[in-house]
Design a protein around this motif. Structure first.
Motif, PDB file in Angstrom:
ATOM      1  N   GLU A   1     126.860 -59.873  57.002  1.00  0.00           N
ATOM      2  CA  GLU A   1     126.847 -57.848  56.223  1.00  0.00           C
ATOM      3  C   GLU A   1     128.036 -57.793  56.953  1.00  0.00           C
ATOM      4  O   GLU A   1     128.749 -58.900  57.537  1.00  0.00           O
TER       5      GLU A   1
ATOM      6  N   PHE B   1     117.835 -56.737  60.103  1.00  0.00           N
ATOM      7  CA  PHE B   1     117.563 -57.161  59.485  1.00  0.00           C
ATOM      8  C   PHE B   1     117.544 -59.037  59.369  1.00  0.00           C
ATOM      9  O   PHE B   1     118.406 -59.254  57.754  1.00  0.00           O
TER      10      PHE B   1
ATOM     11  N   GLU C   1     125.527 -53.980  53.114  1.00  0.00           N
ATOM     12  CA  GLU C   1     124.496 -54.704  52.702  1.00  0.00           C
ATOM     13  C   GLU C   1     124.527 -56.296  52.822  1.00  0.00           C
ATOM     14  O   GLU C   1     123.942 -56.592  52.962  1.00  0.00           O
TER      15      GLU C   1
ATOM     16  N   CYS D   1     123.318 -61.626  50.633  1.00  0.00           N
ATOM     17  CA  CYS D   1     122.128 -61.864  50.734  1.00  0.00           C
ATOM     18  C   CYS D   1     122.017 -63.319  51.483  1.00  0.00           C
ATOM     19  O   CYS D   1     122.724 -64.227  51.046  1.00  0.00           O
ATOM     20  N   ALA D   2     120.597 -63.590  52.294  1.00  0.00           N
ATOM     21  CA  ALA D   2     120.794 -65.367  51.955  1.00  0.00           C
ATOM     22  C   ALA D   2     120.682 -66.065  50.810  1.00  0.00           C
ATOM     23  O   ALA D   2     121.310 -67.268  51.013  1.00  0.00           O
ATOM     24  N   GLU D   3     119.885 -65.989  50.172  1.00  0.00           N
ATOM     25  CA  GLU D   3     119.308 -66.552  48.570  1.00  0.00           C
ATOM     26  C   GLU D   3     121.075 -66.903  48.075  1.00  0.00           C
ATOM     27  O   GLU D   3     121.073 -67.758  48.129  1.00  0.00           O
TER      28      GLU D   3
ATOM     29  N   ASN E   1     121.614 -64.156  55.140  1.00  0.00           N
ATOM     30  CA  ASN E   1     121.902 -62.780  54.913  1.00  0.00           C
ATOM     31  C   ASN E   1     123.689 -62.027  56.146  1.00  0.00           C
ATOM     32  O   ASN E   1     123.374 -62.491  57.349  1.00  0.00           O
TER      33      ASN E   1
ATOM     34  N   THR F   1     110.896 -59.813  48.524  1.00  0.00           N
ATOM     35  CA  THR F   1     111.251 -60.605  47.908  1.00  0.00           C
ATOM     36  C   THR F   1     112.550 -60.262  47.213  1.00  0.00           C
ATOM     37  O   THR F   1     113.133 -59.283  47.282  1.00  0.00           O
ATOM     38  N   PRO F   2     113.260 -61.298  46.109  1.00  0.00           N
ATOM     39  CA  PRO F   2     114.989 -61.071  46.297  1.00  0.00           C
ATOM     40  C   PRO F   2     115.234 -60.015  45.883  1.00  0.00           C
ATOM     41  O   PRO F   2     114.363 -59.491  44.797  1.00  0.00           O
TER      42      PRO F   2
ATOM     43  N   SER G   1     121.361 -53.770  59.462  1.00  0.00           N
ATOM     44  CA  SER G   1     120.059 -53.626  59.299  1.00  0.00           C
ATOM     45  C   SER G   1     119.251 -54.038  60.066  1.00  0.00           C
ATOM     46  O   SER G   1     118.484 -53.710  59.995  1.00  0.00           O
TER      47      SER G   1
ATOM     48  N   VAL H   1     117.510 -62.747  57.870  1.00  0.00           N
ATOM     49  CA  VAL H   1     116.755 -62.761  56.226  1.00  0.00           C
ATOM     50  C   VAL H   1     117.607 -64.662  56.848  1.00  0.00           C
ATOM     51  O   VAL H   1     118.690 -64.984  56.887  1.00  0.00           O
TER      52      VAL H   1
HETATM   53  N1  THU Z   1     118.457 -59.198  51.927  1.00  0.00           N
HETATM   54  C1  THU Z   1     118.736 -61.019  51.739  1.00  0.00           C
HETATM   55  O1  THU Z   1     119.682 -61.292  52.815  1.00  0.00           O
HETATM   56  N2  THU Z   1     117.829 -61.255  51.223  1.00  0.00           N
HETATM   57  C2  THU Z   1     116.677 -60.655  50.524  1.00  0.00           C
HETATM   58  O2  THU Z   1     115.799 -61.643  49.591  1.00  0.00           O
HETATM   59  C3  THU Z   1     116.440 -58.689  51.008  1.00  0.00           C
HETATM   60  C4  THU Z   1     117.468 -58.001  51.520  1.00  0.00           C
HETATM   61  C5  THU Z   1     119.604 -58.768  53.086  1.00  0.00           C
HETATM   62  C6  THU Z   1     120.613 -58.048  52.732  1.00  0.00           C
HETATM   63  C7  THU Z   1     120.696 -56.737  54.036  1.00  0.00           C
HETATM   64  O3  THU Z   1     121.778 -57.941  54.285  1.00  0.00           O
HETATM   65  C8  THU Z   1     119.440 -56.650  54.829  1.00  0.00           C
HETATM   66  O4  THU Z   1     118.891 -57.844  54.129  1.00  0.00           O
HETATM   67  C9  THU Z   1     119.413 -55.200  54.460  1.00  0.00           C
HETATM   68  O5  THU Z   1     118.573 -54.996  52.694  1.00  0.00           O
END
Ligand code: THU
Length: 130
Positions: A41, A21, A47, A50-52, A39, A81-82, A19, A23
């Motif tokens: 992957e 992206f 996907e 997630c970081a949370e 996060n 937002t989570p 991604s 986090v």
């Molecule tokens: N992601 C998170 O880690 N936390 C969020 O709150 C939203 C999305 C990550 C999951 C994946 O690695 C990437 O962002 C794109 O979805």
């Protein structure tokens, strides 16, 4: 350490080759300790985690069970937002009035309580007839 500094620092370790992206998340527990996650992957499930979820796993592995505040940060046009699954994971350990702060790397901030983030949450009280 502040939740912001902790989340910013752990975000640097995010593994997001699919991604791109990154986090970072930081949570404070009832004892005042801070746990972090980024996060991570993988090719089969791009996907990833997630970081949370990473921060919650670290907290639970240390034996702690109460989230008093959390902060999530990403480089995005608006605070991230989570996801739904992470809201449920946060709600497992956060009281209704715990504040979840969402931030962009540029400083745009959105703060919501756990109850605002997951209204009508399924809780173990729903299973009181069992
Ligand atoms: N992601 C998170 O880690 N936390 C969020 O709150 C939203 C999305 C990550 C999951 C994946 O690695 C990437 O962002 C794109 O979805």
């Amino acid at each position: 350490m502040s939740l912001l500094d902790a989340a910013k620092a752990v975000r640097e370790n995010a593994y997001a080759p699919y991604s791109n992206f990154k986090v970072g998340a930081a949570i404070r527990t009832g004892s005042g300790e801070v746990f972090t996650g980024c996060n991570v992957e993988n090719v089969a499930y791009p996907e990833g985690t997630c970081a949370e979820a990473g921060a919650i796993a670290a907290m639970a592995a240390s034996g702690q069970r109460e989230i008093t505040a959390a902060l999530v940060i990403a480089d995005a046009p608006m605070p991230v937002t989570p996801c739904g699954g992470c809201r449920q994971k946060l709600a497992e350990f956060a009281k209704a009035d715990a504040v979840i702060t969402m931030m962009t790397t540029e400083g745009k901030t959105l703060s919501m309580t756990m109850a605002e983030l997951l209204p009508g949450a399924f809780t173990n009280e729903h299973m009181d007839n069992t």
